[in-house]
Design a protein around this motif. Structure first.
Motif, PDB file in Angstrom:
ATOM      1  N   GLU A 136       0.816  -1.220   0.000  1.00  0.00           N
ATOM      2  CA  GLU A 136       0.000   0.000   0.000  1.00  0.00           C
ATOM      3  C   GLU A 136       0.845   1.263   0.000  1.00  0.00           C
ATOM      4  O   GLU A 136       0.344   2.347  -0.212  1.00  0.00           O
ATOM      5  CB  GLU A 136      -0.934  -0.001   1.214  1.00  0.00           C
ATOM      6  N   GLY A 137       2.127   1.109   0.262  1.00  0.00           N
ATOM      7  CA  GLY A 137       3.018   2.257   0.189  1.00  0.00           C
ATOM      8  C   GLY A 137       3.441   2.761   1.548  1.00  0.00           C
ATOM      9  O   GLY A 137       2.624   3.233   2.331  1.00  0.00           O
ATOM     10  N   GLY A 166       6.824   7.008   1.772  1.00  0.00           N
ATOM     11  CA  GLY A 166       6.660   7.871   0.609  1.00  0.00           C
ATOM     12  C   GLY A 166       6.346   7.164  -0.690  1.00  0.00           C
ATOM     13  O   GLY A 166       6.160   7.813  -1.725  1.00  0.00           O
ATOM     14  N   GLN A 167       6.262   5.827  -0.699  1.00  0.00           N
ATOM     15  CA  GLN A 167       5.937   5.115  -1.925  1.00  0.00           C
ATOM     16  C   GLN A 167       4.431   5.128  -2.170  1.00  0.00           C
ATOM     17  O   GLN A 167       3.632   5.141  -1.235  1.00  0.00           O
ATOM     18  CB  GLN A 167       6.446   3.675  -1.852  1.00  0.00           C
ATOM     19  N   CYS A 168       4.061   5.096  -3.432  1.00  0.00           N
ATOM     20  CA  CYS A 168       2.642   5.061  -3.800  1.00  0.00           C
ATOM     21  C   CYS A 168       2.135   3.622  -3.754  1.00  0.00           C
ATOM     22  O   CYS A 168       2.913   2.678  -3.919  1.00  0.00           O
ATOM     23  CB  CYS A 168       2.449   5.626  -5.209  1.00  0.00           C
ATOM     24  N   PRO A 169       0.836   3.431  -3.534  1.00  0.00           N
ATOM     25  CA  PRO A 169       0.290   2.062  -3.556  1.00  0.00           C
ATOM     26  C   PRO A 169       0.531   1.398  -4.907  1.00  0.00           C
ATOM     27  O   PRO A 169       0.452   2.042  -5.955  1.00  0.00           O
ATOM     28  CB  PRO A 169      -1.205   2.276  -3.301  1.00  0.00           C
ATOM     29  N   ARG A 194       9.902  -4.424  -2.920  1.00  0.00           N
ATOM     30  CA  ARG A 194       9.423  -3.588  -1.819  1.00  0.00           C
ATOM     31  C   ARG A 194       9.635  -4.266  -0.470  1.00  0.00           C
ATOM     32  O   ARG A 194       9.953  -3.610   0.522  1.00  0.00           O
ATOM     33  CB  ARG A 194       7.945  -3.254  -2.003  1.00  0.00           C
ATOM     34  N   ASP A 226      11.047   1.958  -5.927  1.00  0.00           N
ATOM     35  CA  ASP A 226      10.448   1.498  -7.184  1.00  0.00           C
ATOM     36  C   ASP A 226      11.262   1.884  -8.418  1.00  0.00           C
ATOM     37  O   ASP A 226      11.097   1.287  -9.480  1.00  0.00           O
ATOM     38  CB  ASP A 226       9.022   2.049  -7.315  1.00  0.00           C
TER      39      ASP A 226
END
Length: 428
Positions: free
Chosen positions: A299-300, A303-306, A381, A387
């Motif tokens: 889901e992130g 700071g990562q996006c889902p 991840r 990513d």
């Protein structure tokens, strides 16, 4: 070998060298901790391609001149090939941190556990690099198998050899004889502090350091004695800050679900019922942070996006222009002894495996109780790679690189702690 003039080899800021770099987990961690890489070395073809794609410049050994020392902002050279053929004298006195994960197959069950007899044992080359570079600090990561009772005598020998890397093993001599020499010298008070290291090891579970994965490893850290670092301060900085008990508490009190609001009530109840049936042991007061879960990773976090929720079970790169390597893979199976990953726990240990598909370890159980293989990007991840990190080769080779890597977040904790105690020592 031609050694450059000293004026050519004086870098600015903290510097590092990475041996046995693999797919780049520890190398990236060290760089993120503020060290400027001067040199990387790796042998495996696909891993070298990954390093060149992301952070290094390929350099072929020519036997005459050392690789160029990069200036600030330049990519470091990646020396491709057998580390035994690489000379490091030209870096003497300019390296703060030597890092690497010597091949773990000699000490893992998967590698038949032959230990010192295994020609893949990379520790002797680490010790040679230390003699030639004299770094201020060393970080080695390896499998927890080194701590098994059958290997403990050899592991203790490795630490003594790291403490006195300039005391070489006689040609043809046994490690037992060399160990006797090291023991006698370590018992003596005298010794050149420039050629002696203080060594400690840390059994770690990556989940205790914010990595969404159960991964048992041992990290060996050494500091050159004349540098005068505060080792108790270092131990304080690398003390684990996450716990399973805190995760259970967050799931039961609802704070975990605040960041996963799309999860249905029925799924929440199922997860909470499973946790409630376990012994309490929940933290109180000044408690650690909750373990990161596989759901957190997908889901992130940080700071990562889902990641896209639907992954088709085919080999078509339909996410090619969105997220690297987020591609479905067919025919996932669950069978006795190979249970799948659960979303609301850290993932199981990512393994190099056979062809990158190590049974249930890479299978994901979804909320609707169906299951599928994890994608390469999902696995990356779990290893806390960003990513944008691209992995070279077909799926099996990508998974192999991930299984052999050091989780970036785990490595960064130790590298940042090294940087802190070195800075503090220099301010004394």
């Amino acid at each position: 070998m031609v050694i450059p003039e000293s004026s050519q080899v004086t870098p600015k800021g903290r510097t590092s060298v990475e041996l046995f770099a693999g797919g780049g987990g520890l190398a990236m961690a060290v760089k993120e901790a503020g060290f400027r890489p001067l040199l990387l070395n790796e042998f495996a073809t696909r891993a070298c391609e990954t390093l060149v794609e992301n952070m290094a410049v390929r350099h072929e050994m020519d036997g005459e001149r050392p690789p160029p020392i990069p200036v600030e902002g330049e990519r470091p050279p990646l020396v491709v090939g057998d580390v035994a053929k690489v000379e490091f004298d030209y870096l003497r006195g300019v390296v703060d941190l030597l890092a690497g994960g010597p091949p773990c197959q000699p000490f893992s069950l998967g590698g038949v556990a032959r230990g010192d007899e295994d020609r893949r044992n990379g520790f002797p080359e680490m010790f040679r690099a230390i003699r030639e570079m004299q770094p201020k600090a060393v970080i080695c990561e390896n499998v927890r198998g080194l701590l098994r009772p059958s290997f403990m005598p050899y592991f203790d020998y490795i630490k003594r050899e790291l403490a006195l890397p300039f005391v070489r093993r006689a040609d043809g001599g046994s490690w037992h004889d060399h160990d006797d020499v090291l023991r006698r010298m370590l018992a003596a008070v005298s010794g050149d502090p420039h050629e002696r290291y203080d060594v400690e090891h840390f059994p770690v579970n990556a989940a205790d350091y914010g990595v969404p994965q159960i991964r048992q490893r041992v990290i060996i850290v050494a500091f050159r004695r004349d540098v005068g670092v505060d080792r108790s301060r270092f131990r304080e900085l690398v003390w684990p800050r996450y716990s399973e008990a805190s995760l259970h508490k967050a799931i039961l009190d609802g704070s975990y679900w605040e960041r996963h609001r799309r999860v249905s009530e029925s799924v929440r109840r199922r997860v909470m019922a499973r946790i409630s049936s376990r012994p309490a042991g929940l933290p109180v007061g000044d408690e650690p942070l909750p373990w990161r879960t596989l759901r957190d990773a997908l889901e992130g976090i940080d700071g990562q996006c889902p990641l896209p929720r639907t992954v088709k079970l085919d080999r078509v790169d339909h996410y090619k222009n969105v997220i690297n390597d987020h591609i479905g893979w067919p025919n996932a199976r669950i069978y006795p002894g190979h249970t799948p990953n659960e979303l609301d726990r850290p993932a199981k240990t990512v393994k190099a495996g056979v062809h990158g598909v190590p049974g249930g370890e890479s299978v994901l159980l979804l909320d609707d109780t169906s299951h599928r293989y994890m994608t390469v990007r999902e696995t990356a991840r779990v290893m806390t790679f960003p990513d944008h990190w691209k992995l070279a080769g077909p799926r099996g080779e990508q998974m192999r690189q991930l299984g052999n890597a050091v989780p970036v977040k785990l490595g960064q904790v130790f590298a940042e702690a090294v940087a802190s105690v070195l800075d503090e020592a220099e301010r004394k």
